[in-house]
Write a protein that holds these residues in place. Structure first.
Motif: not given
Length: 114
Positions: A23-30, A35-36
């Motif tokens: 979930r932490s990875q998902l939040m960061w990637r989202t 940004e991209l």
């Protein structure tokens, strides 16, 4: 029966640890995806090389988000932690290091040898 063949069941604490990590990875990637996309939509006069780099990062981020969501779904339905090739249990130590992995070490080594 070898260790590779043994049934390894993840504990509730292990599942919780992996779920929180995903979930932490998902939040960061989202957040990174937003940004991209803003960079692409902004079209701030970047040269073709840097635009291509941003587009490549965007595609990789979208793929990673898909893999994370797939892993979270497998966690929810009980399929997480099983090798996609041989069905053997993937040890928690491997899942903790590589939570998106779909393969046990022997199957991963076979894939890499190809």
């Amino acid at each position: 029966m070898t260790q590779h063949d043994e049934h390894v069941r993840l504990s509730e604490i292990q599942i919780q640890t992996i779920t929180e990590n995903l979930r932490s990875q998902l939040m960061w990637r989202t957040s990174r995806l937003d940004e991209l996309r803003a960079l692409v939509e902004g079209g701030d006069g970047a040269d073709d090389g840097s635009k291509q780099s941003v587009l490549a990062d965007l595609a990789a981020t979208e793929r990673a988000i898909g893999e994370i969501r797939d892993s979270l779904e497998r966690l929810a339905d009980g399929g997480y932690g099983r090798c996609a090739d041989c069905g053997a249990a993937v040890p928690f130590e491997r899942l903790k290091i590589r939570p998106l992995t779909r393969h046990c070490v022997p199957c991963r080594q076979r894939h890499e040898a190809r």
